[in-house]
Design an enzyme around this catalytic site. Sequence first.
Site, PDB file in Angstrom:
ATOM      1  NE  ARG A 156      -8.405  -8.350   0.924  1.00 25.35           N
ATOM      2  CZ  ARG A 156      -8.365  -7.752  -0.166  1.00 25.35           C
ATOM      3  NH1 ARG A 156      -7.253  -7.081  -0.426  1.00 25.35           N
ATOM      4  NH2 ARG A 156      -8.989  -7.950  -1.318  1.00 25.35           N
ATOM      5  CE  LYS A 199      -4.490  -1.690   1.681  1.00 26.98           C
ATOM      6  NZ  LYS A 199      -5.606  -1.740   2.629  1.00 26.98           N
TER       7      LYS A 199
END
Length: 238
Positions: A216, A182
Site C-alpha cells: 500500500r 511512515k
Amino acid sequence: VLETAGRMLEEGARILDVGGASSRPGSVEVPTDEERRRVLPAIEALHHRYPEALISVDTWRAAVAAEAVQAGAGLVNDISAGRMDADMLPCVAALKVPYILMHMQGTPRTMQHAPVYQNVVAEVVHYLSGRVLAARNAGIADVVVDPGFGFGKTTGHNYALLRGLPALKQLGVPVLAGLSRKRMINEVLGTTPEEALNGTTVLNTMALLNGAGILRVHDVRQAVQALELLRAYRSLQG
C-alpha cells in the site's frame, strides 16, 4: 481524485484504495454521514471513469462498506478487522468481496499511547489468526492480512514485525504491507514524510523479500520499479 487515480493506474497500480476518515495516530472519529459524503461520490466517479480498476474502500463501518460496493468498490479494507462494527464481517460475506483485515492495538486516537508487547510478532500473528478464522466463519472467502505497521506500535516494534513477516505465511493468506512514508522511516533517518521516498522504497523491498504480496503506497512508480527489480533478481539463474 480522478487525475491522481489515472496517474496511479498508468504507473502500475492494481488497486485504488479510497478512504474518508483519517486513521493517523491521534485522529478523531469522523461521523458516518461525513465519511459517506467523502467516499461515495469519489468511488462512483472512479468506477465510471476507470471501470477496469479494482477499487478498495478503506472503512471500518459496515454501512459505508455496503454503500461503497454498491457504488463500484470491489474490496473492503478494514483497519479494525471487524472489531469496531459487529456488522462488518457478515456484511462483507453478503457482499461477496475480498476483505483486508489489519492488526491494531487500541484505536487511532489511542494506539500510540505507549504500546506494549511481550513478543510483537507472535502477538500479531495470533491476533490475525483469530480474525482470519472469524472472517472464514462469517463466510468471507477471500481474506488478506495487514500487520498494521504504525498502528499501536513503536518504531522498534515495527522493525521487529518487518523482520518477522515470514511468520505470517502460516496464515495461508496474502499479506499486505503499508510502510509508505511512515514514522518508522523518519525516526531512523531524521527525515520528514515528504523526504521519505527513498526510505520507503528500501522498506518496501524488505517487505517483498520477507513475503508481502501487496504494497500500500503513495508513490506507485517507485514501488513498481522495486517489484520489477526483485522479479529480475529472483529470476536469475546462477
